[in-house]
Design a protein around this motif. Structure first.
Motif, PDB file in Angstrom:
ATOM      1  N   LEU A 110      12.057  -0.061 -13.313  1.00 35.25           N
ATOM      2  CA  LEU A 110      13.250   0.333 -12.557  1.00 35.25           C
ATOM      3  C   LEU A 110      13.882  -0.875 -11.874  1.00 35.25           C
ATOM      4  CD1 LEU A 110      12.376   3.715 -10.763  1.00 35.25           C
ATOM      5  CD2 LEU A 110      14.097   3.335 -12.535  1.00 35.25           C
ATOM      6  N   PHE A 111      13.058  -1.790 -11.402  1.00 29.18           N
ATOM      7  CA  PHE A 111      13.590  -2.988 -10.744  1.00 29.18           C
ATOM      8  C   PHE A 111      14.479  -3.773 -11.701  1.00 29.18           C
ATOM      9  CE2 PHE A 111      13.553  -7.468  -9.689  1.00 29.18           C
ATOM     10  CZ  PHE A 111      13.910  -7.455  -8.356  1.00 29.18           C
ATOM     11  N   HIS A 112      14.035  -3.933 -12.956  1.00 28.65           N
ATOM     12  CA  HIS A 112      14.843  -4.664 -13.933  1.00 28.65           C
ATOM     13  C   HIS A 112      16.175  -3.976 -14.173  1.00 28.65           C
ATOM     14  CE1 HIS A 112      11.537  -7.205 -16.098  1.00 28.65           C
ATOM     15  NE2 HIS A 112      11.563  -7.397 -14.796  1.00 28.65           N
ATOM     16  N   ILE A 113      16.167  -2.655 -14.150  1.00 30.16           N
ATOM     17  CA  ILE A 113      17.383  -1.900 -14.444  1.00 30.16           C
ATOM     18  C   ILE A 113      18.321  -1.855 -13.242  1.00 30.16           C
ATOM     19  CG2 ILE A 113      18.260   0.382 -15.096  1.00 30.16           C
ATOM     20  CD1 ILE A 113      15.507   0.789 -16.483  1.00 30.16           C
ATOM     21  N   LEU A 114      17.748  -1.643 -12.054  1.00 29.90           N
ATOM     22  CA  LEU A 114      18.553  -1.462 -10.845  1.00 29.90           C
ATOM     23  C   LEU A 114      18.798  -2.758 -10.088  1.00 29.90           C
ATOM     24  CD1 LEU A 114      16.766   1.738  -9.435  1.00 29.90           C
ATOM     25  CD2 LEU A 114      18.825   1.638 -10.853  1.00 29.90           C
ATOM     26  N   ASP A 115      17.963  -3.775 -10.369  1.00 27.35           N
ATOM     27  CA  ASP A 115      18.020  -5.049  -9.646  1.00 27.35           C
ATOM     28  C   ASP A 115      17.750  -4.856  -8.155  1.00 27.35           C
ATOM     29  OD1 ASP A 115      18.203  -7.817  -9.675  1.00 27.35           O
ATOM     30  OD2 ASP A 115      20.313  -7.808  -9.112  1.00 27.35           O
ATOM     31  N   LYS A 116      16.931  -3.880  -7.854  1.00 30.21           N
ATOM     32  CA  LYS A 116      16.483  -3.667  -6.479  1.00 30.21           C
ATOM     33  C   LYS A 116      15.237  -2.788  -6.498  1.00 30.21           C
ATOM     34  CE  LYS A 116      19.350   0.429  -5.600  1.00 30.21           C
ATOM     35  NZ  LYS A 116      20.388   1.033  -4.718  1.00 30.21           N
ATOM     36  N   LYS A 117      14.498  -2.849  -5.428  1.00 33.21           N
ATOM     37  CA  LYS A 117      13.282  -2.056  -5.336  1.00 33.21           C
ATOM     38  C   LYS A 117      13.588  -0.619  -4.915  1.00 33.21           C
ATOM     39  CE  LYS A 117       9.628  -5.454  -4.564  1.00 33.21           C
ATOM     40  NZ  LYS A 117       8.409  -5.749  -3.776  1.00 33.21           N
ATOM     41  N   LYS A 118      12.719   0.282  -5.358  1.00 37.32           N
ATOM     42  CA  LYS A 118      12.783   1.679  -4.942  1.00 37.32           C
ATOM     43  C   LYS A 118      11.490   2.031  -4.210  1.00 37.32           C
ATOM     44  CE  LYS A 118      15.286   4.629  -6.233  1.00 37.32           C
ATOM     45  NZ  LYS A 118      16.485   5.295  -5.641  1.00 37.32           N
ATOM     46  N   GLU A 119      11.609   2.907  -3.219  1.00 36.35           N
ATOM     47  CA  GLU A 119      10.410   3.364  -2.526  1.00 36.35           C
ATOM     48  C   GLU A 119       9.578   4.209  -3.482  1.00 36.35           C
ATOM     49  OE1 GLU A 119      11.385   5.427   1.017  1.00 36.35           O
ATOM     50  OE2 GLU A 119      12.393   3.707   1.947  1.00 36.35           O
ATOM     51  N   ARG A 120       8.360   3.768  -3.725  1.00 37.23           N
ATOM     52  CA  ARG A 120       7.513   4.468  -4.691  1.00 37.23           C
ATOM     53  C   ARG A 120       7.230   5.905  -4.262  1.00 37.23           C
ATOM     54  NH1 ARG A 120       2.198   1.799  -5.606  1.00 37.23           N
ATOM     55  NH2 ARG A 120       2.328   1.290  -3.396  1.00 37.23           N
ATOM     56  N   GLU A 121       7.103   6.115  -2.966  1.00 35.25           N
ATOM     57  CA  GLU A 121       6.818   7.453  -2.468  1.00 35.25           C
ATOM     58  C   GLU A 121       7.949   8.427  -2.827  1.00 35.25           C
ATOM     59  OE1 GLU A 121       4.807   4.292  -0.183  1.00 35.25           O
ATOM     60  OE2 GLU A 121       6.919   4.692  -0.636  1.00 35.25           O
ATOM     61  N   LYS A 122       9.177   7.983  -2.656  1.00 36.65           N
ATOM     62  CA  LYS A 122      10.335   8.831  -2.972  1.00 36.65           C
ATOM     63  C   LYS A 122      10.455   9.045  -4.485  1.00 36.65           C
ATOM     64  CE  LYS A 122      14.333  10.874  -1.949  1.00 36.65           C
ATOM     65  NZ  LYS A 122      14.997  11.011  -3.246  1.00 36.65           N
ATOM     66  N   VAL A 123      10.220   7.992  -5.256  1.00 31.89           N
ATOM     67  CA  VAL A 123      10.288   8.115  -6.712  1.00 31.89           C
ATOM     68  C   VAL A 123       9.271   9.142  -7.200  1.00 31.89           C
ATOM     69  CG1 VAL A 123       9.952   6.917  -8.911  1.00 31.89           C
ATOM     70  CG2 VAL A 123      11.136   5.762  -7.028  1.00 31.89           C
ATOM     71  N   LEU A 124       8.057   9.064  -6.687  1.00 29.45           N
ATOM     72  CA  LEU A 124       7.018   9.998  -7.108  1.00 29.45           C
ATOM     73  C   LEU A 124       7.381  11.428  -6.733  1.00 29.45           C
ATOM     74  CD1 LEU A 124       4.300  10.592  -8.360  1.00 29.45           C
ATOM     75  CD2 LEU A 124       3.204   9.955  -6.199  1.00 29.45           C
ATOM     76  N   CYS A 125       7.876  11.635  -5.540  1.00 24.83           N
ATOM     77  CA  CYS A 125       8.263  12.984  -5.112  1.00 24.83           C
ATOM     78  C   CYS A 125       9.385  13.549  -5.966  1.00 24.83           C
ATOM     79  CB  CYS A 125       8.671  12.982  -3.640  1.00 24.83           C
ATOM     80  SG  CYS A 125       7.295  12.705  -2.501  1.00 24.83           S
ATOM     81  N   ASP A 126      10.375  12.714  -6.271  1.00 24.90           N
ATOM     82  CA  ASP A 126      11.473  13.157  -7.133  1.00 24.90           C
ATOM     83  C   ASP A 126      10.952  13.529  -8.517  1.00 24.90           C
ATOM     84  OD1 ASP A 126      13.256  12.727  -5.088  1.00 24.90           O
ATOM     85  OD2 ASP A 126      14.022  10.827  -5.866  1.00 24.90           O
ATOM     86  N   MET A 176       0.837  -1.201   0.000  1.00 23.10           N
ATOM     87  CA  MET A 176       0.000   0.000   0.000  1.00 23.10           C
ATOM     88  C   MET A 176       0.875   1.256   0.000  1.00 23.10           C
ATOM     89  SD  MET A 176      -3.078   1.076   2.626  1.00 23.10           S
ATOM     90  CE  MET A 176      -4.064  -0.327   2.118  1.00 23.10           C
ATOM     91  N   PHE A 177       0.446   2.256  -0.737  1.00 21.40           N
ATOM     92  CA  PHE A 177       1.190   3.507  -0.830  1.00 21.40           C
ATOM     93  C   PHE A 177       1.132   4.247   0.501  1.00 21.40           C
ATOM     94  CE2 PHE A 177       1.716   7.973  -2.105  1.00 21.40           C
ATOM     95  CZ  PHE A 177       2.820   7.877  -2.930  1.00 21.40           C
ATOM     96  N   ASP A 178       2.286   4.686   0.989  1.00 19.82           N
ATOM     97  CA  ASP A 178       2.388   5.370   2.277  1.00 19.82           C
ATOM     98  C   ASP A 178       2.212   6.876   2.062  1.00 19.82           C
ATOM     99  OD1 ASP A 178       3.164   6.545   4.695  1.00 19.82           O
ATOM    100  OD2 ASP A 178       4.647   4.995   5.106  1.00 19.82           O
ATOM    101  N   GLN A 179       1.023   7.362   2.321  1.00 15.99           N
ATOM    102  CA  GLN A 179       0.723   8.776   2.064  1.00 15.99           C
ATOM    103  C   GLN A 179       1.524   9.709   2.964  1.00 15.99           C
ATOM    104  OE1 GLN A 179      -3.600   9.654   1.253  1.00 15.99           O
ATOM    105  NE2 GLN A 179      -3.839   7.542   1.985  1.00 15.99           N
ATOM    106  N   GLN A 180       1.757   9.297   4.203  1.00 17.24           N
ATOM    107  CA  GLN A 180       2.516  10.147   5.111  1.00 17.24           C
ATOM    108  C   GLN A 180       3.960  10.289   4.658  1.00 17.24           C
ATOM    109  OE1 GLN A 180       1.100  11.916   7.795  1.00 17.24           O
ATOM    110  NE2 GLN A 180       3.055  12.959   7.484  1.00 17.24           N
ATOM    111  N   ALA A 181       4.556   9.176   4.246  1.00 17.75           N
ATOM    112  CA  ALA A 181       5.932   9.226   3.742  1.00 17.75           C
ATOM    113  C   ALA A 181       6.007  10.103   2.498  1.00 17.75           C
ATOM    114  CB  ALA A 181       6.425   7.812   3.442  1.00 17.75           C
ATOM    115  N   TYR A 182       4.988  10.021   1.670  1.00 15.06           N
ATOM    116  CA  TYR A 182       4.929  10.854   0.461  1.00 15.06           C
ATOM    117  C   TYR A 182       4.914  12.338   0.812  1.00 15.06           C
ATOM    118  CZ  TYR A 182       2.534  13.347  -3.334  1.00 15.06           C
ATOM    119  OH  TYR A 182       2.168  14.272  -4.284  1.00 15.06           O
ATOM    120  N   HIS A 183       4.018  12.733   1.694  1.00 20.79           N
ATOM    121  CA  HIS A 183       3.907  14.148   2.049  1.00 20.79           C
ATOM    122  C   HIS A 183       5.164  14.649   2.767  1.00 20.79           C
ATOM    123  CE1 HIS A 183      -0.110  15.105   0.668  1.00 20.79           C
ATOM    124  NE2 HIS A 183      -0.566  13.982   1.192  1.00 20.79           N
TER     125      HIS A 183
END
Length: 260
Positions: free
Chosen positions: A164-180, A1-8
């Protein structure tokens, strides 16, 4: 689930994405925003869903996205100017390509008319739609599907899609990716409003096939002649030269580009 607090907490924009509507499931985020009442509409409002059941791409193609692994969202904008909307679509695609490059160090490119490619595969797609009240623009809706943590894809797209997972071979936090991403999009929105020529140059520098000869498919008919692809002009129209060095422009609704 998307973490809205982390996003904000991570968001660093002046207005874009400050208002967020999060849904676990929707048929389409674009459709949701198109139907939202004018009273509820806010410039820069973002609607994000973890499971989009009827996602659409260009030419009414289906957009496949594994639930809770990617970024599937739409942005509502109320521009102070009308027109040149495809420039803005490509500007947001440019923002995605630059973010992918920042994370991975790999080159990402834009495919006409509104896709982002890396390693020859599609990592993101955009769909822009307009709503008018009479002759007046009511809202502009830009839908974005960005493959972030998806590991496997449906068989029909497995050979042409990546994440991104295929390219980086690791997961990224979706909240941080969206903010960036939103920080970059807000910057390019400002350039778009100012009709800054540097934005056109940046987009053309990323478009696949610029400077090469291409075949054009116009209204589902392939033209016999080859053209040299020059990119887009200030209005966002595709610009080409024929072999007699005569310039031709096409709006993006009309045309597909095939690299020869």
């Amino acid at each position: 689930m998307f973490d809205q607090q982390a996003y904000h907490n991570a968001l660093n924009t002046s207005w874009l994405g400050e208002s967020l509507i999060y849904k676990e499931e929707l048929p389409s985020t674009n459709t949701f925003l198109k139907k939202l009442s004018t009273e509820e509409l806010v410039h820069g409002l973002l609607v994000l869903v973890d499971n989009q059941t009827q996602g659409r791409g260009q030419y009414e193609r289906t957009w496949y996205a594994e639930p809770a692994q990617n970024l599937t969202f739409s942005i509502a904008l109320i521009p102070t100017q009308v027109g040149r909307f495809h420039v803005l679509t490509l500007a947001f695609a440019l923002a995605i390509s630059e973010l992918v490059e920042e994370y991975s160090g790999e080159e990402a490119a834009l495919k006409w008319a509104n896709d982002v490619y890396v390693r020859g595969k599609k990592i993101a797609g955009l769909l822009t739609e307009t709503i008018y009240t009479g002759q007046e623009l009511n809202r502009l809706v830009i839908g974005i599907g960005f493959n972030v943590n998806q590991k496997t894809f449906e068989p029909e797209v497995a050979n042409i899609a990546t994440s991104l997972f295929h390219i980086l071979d690791k997961k990224k936090e979706r909240e941080k990716v969206l903010c960036d991403l939103l920080s970059r999009c807000e910057h390019y929105y400002r350039l778009w409003l100012r009709q800054d020529i540097s934005l056109i140059k940046k987009v053309n520098g990323k478009l696949i096939g610029v400077g090469k000869y291409v075949r054009l498919e116009v209204n589902n008919t392939m033209l016999e002649e080859e053209f040299k692809f020059l990119g887009i002009n200030g209005k966002g129209h595709l610009l080409v030269l024929n072999k007699e060095l005569e310039a031709h422009t096409f709006s993006y609704e009309q045309i597909k580009v095939h690299i020869t």
